[in-house]
Motif scaffolding. Structure first.
Motif, PDB file in Angstrom:
ATOM      1  N   ARG A  48      22.003  21.454  -0.600  1.00 53.15           N
ATOM      2  CA  ARG A  48      22.096  20.846  -2.167  1.00 53.15           C
ATOM      3  C   ARG A  48      22.644  19.219  -1.446  1.00 53.15           C
ATOM      4  NH1 ARG A  48      25.764  24.343  -5.562  1.00 53.15           N
ATOM      5  NH2 ARG A  48      24.300  25.747  -6.858  1.00 53.15           N
TER       6      ARG A  48
ATOM      7  N   HIS B 183      19.540  24.212  -8.198  1.00 52.09           N
ATOM      8  CA  HIS B 183      21.024  23.134  -9.278  1.00 52.09           C
ATOM      9  C   HIS B 183      21.541  22.374  -8.044  1.00 52.09           C
ATOM     10  CE1 HIS B 183      19.186  27.298 -11.132  1.00 52.09           C
ATOM     11  NE2 HIS B 183      18.999  26.127 -12.324  1.00 52.09           N
ATOM     12  N   ARG B 184      21.948  21.156  -8.834  1.00 50.74           N
ATOM     13  CA  ARG B 184      23.160  20.867  -8.378  1.00 50.74           C
ATOM     14  C   ARG B 184      23.959  21.375  -8.043  1.00 50.74           C
ATOM     15  NH1 ARG B 184      23.264  13.674  -8.252  1.00 50.74           N
ATOM     16  NH2 ARG B 184      24.965  14.095  -7.332  1.00 50.74           N
TER      17      ARG B 184
ATOM     18  N   THR C 123      26.486  24.793  -9.437  1.00 48.89           N
ATOM     19  CA  THR C 123      26.723  26.006  -9.936  1.00 48.89           C
ATOM     20  C   THR C 123      28.432  26.661 -10.576  1.00 48.89           C
ATOM     21  OG1 THR C 123      26.130  27.173  -7.916  1.00 48.89           O
ATOM     22  CG2 THR C 123      27.108  28.873  -9.008  1.00 48.89           C
TER      23      THR C 123
ATOM     24  N   SER D 184      23.518  21.274 -18.476  1.00 47.65           N
ATOM     25  CA  SER D 184      22.726  20.854 -18.092  1.00 47.65           C
ATOM     26  C   SER D 184      21.867  21.240 -16.842  1.00 47.65           C
ATOM     27  CB  SER D 184      23.630  19.577 -16.626  1.00 47.65           C
ATOM     28  OG  SER D 184      22.643  18.769 -15.498  1.00 47.65           O
ATOM     29  N   PRO D 185      19.990  20.552 -16.388  1.00 51.80           N
ATOM     30  CA  PRO D 185      19.728  21.737 -15.834  1.00 51.80           C
ATOM     31  C   PRO D 185      19.947  21.768 -14.418  1.00 51.80           C
ATOM     32  CG  PRO D 185      18.297  19.366 -17.027  1.00 51.80           C
ATOM     33  CD  PRO D 185      19.456  19.845 -17.329  1.00 51.80           C
ATOM     34  N   ASP D 186      20.455  20.736 -13.750  1.00 52.24           N
ATOM     35  CA  ASP D 186      21.374  21.171 -13.024  1.00 52.24           C
ATOM     36  C   ASP D 186      21.846  21.674 -12.231  1.00 52.24           C
ATOM     37  OD1 ASP D 186      19.951  18.720 -11.848  1.00 52.24           O
ATOM     38  OD2 ASP D 186      21.100  17.288 -11.728  1.00 52.24           O
ATOM     39  N   VAL D 187      22.903  22.551 -13.544  1.00 50.66           N
ATOM     40  CA  VAL D 187      24.280  23.552 -14.191  1.00 50.66           C
ATOM     41  C   VAL D 187      23.366  24.862 -13.785  1.00 50.66           C
ATOM     42  CG1 VAL D 187      25.936  24.137 -14.462  1.00 50.66           C
ATOM     43  CG2 VAL D 187      25.678  22.097 -13.593  1.00 50.66           C
ATOM     44  N   TYR D 188      23.126  25.631 -12.802  1.00 50.85           N
ATOM     45  CA  TYR D 188      23.308  27.334 -12.974  1.00 50.85           C
ATOM     46  C   TYR D 188      24.039  27.470 -13.451  1.00 50.85           C
ATOM     47  CZ  TYR D 188      21.208  31.867 -11.461  1.00 50.85           C
ATOM     48  OH  TYR D 188      20.876  33.066 -11.263  1.00 50.85           O
TER      49      TYR D 188
ATOM     50  N   SER E 280      17.206  23.944  -3.246  1.00 53.33           N
ATOM     51  CA  SER E 280      18.440  24.235  -4.224  1.00 53.33           C
ATOM     52  C   SER E 280      17.245  24.687  -5.314  1.00 53.33           C
ATOM     53  CB  SER E 280      19.566  23.355  -4.292  1.00 53.33           C
ATOM     54  OG  SER E 280      20.584  23.577  -5.266  1.00 53.33           O
TER      55      SER E 280
END
Length: 192
Positions: free
Chosen positions: A32, A84-85, A87, A4-8, A82
């Motif tokens: 966040r 991303h949501r 990590t 997901s683009p929310d995850v780094y 932030s």
């Protein structure tokens, strides 16, 4: 969830080590959870100097965790947000180096501290939440016989369910921010 683009997705021990600092992980968590803020606002919140929070925010930005908020309320202030949501990282990949093992262990310990703090705060404030929240809040544990791939799918399905329920509850007058923690560790015996 990891695509997901929310995850780094962190694969470099230095990057994970950059966030594995007591103040940095708190700053990132605050951005966040509560959205953009200035170094000064965060300094007041955490009892730090604005110079310290500013330095640590720049370090988080250097490693891609935060950025300047493009929707600045005022040209004189520098708000951070932030990127991303979440990590995530591979324990196996980062466990190949001592600094990767140390950083990932610090972050797992921090997750446990946050969970414990949330539970303790709820217990102190229990009477102010009302019967529905008192009944709904809590923890559960279970044992299951699962393969590693099943645990990965379980995390993905739980995350999808949470996003689905969040969308269903949007606009409800009963909505509150809820801290959710999922954990799965293999165990060779009963050790409670």
């Amino acid at each position: 969830m990891s695509d997901s683009p929310d995850v780094y997705r962190v694969s470099d021990p230095q990057t994970l080590k950059a966030v594995a600092h007591p103040l940095r992980v708190r700053l990132l968590g605050a951005l966040r959870m509560d959205g953009p803020a200035t170094a000064t606002e965060l300094a007041v919140r955490f009892g730090e100097s604005s110079g310290s929070t500013s330095y640590h925010l720049r370090q988080l930005a250097r490693y891609g965790f935060v950025e300047e908020d493009p929707e600045q309320r005022d040209a004189r202030e520098r708000r951070w947000r932030s990127v991303h949501r979440y990590t995530s990282w591979s324990n196996l990949e980062l466990g190949a180096s001592p600094e990767g093992r140390e950083a990932s262990a610090f972050l797992r310990d921090r997750q446990f501290e946050v969970m414990r703090g949330n539970r303790e705060r709820f217990e102190r404030e229990r009477e102010s939440w009302g019967p529905a929240w008192v009944e709904a809040a809590g923890m559960s544990d279970d044992y299951a016989r699962l393969a590693p791939g099943s645990i990965t799918r379980l995390y993905e399905r739980l995350s999808a369910m949470v996003r689905e329920m969040e969308a269903e509850d949007e606009g409800s007058p009963d909505v509150q921010r809820v801290s959710l923690h999922f954990a799965a560790y293999p165990s060779r015996g009963y050790d409670r």
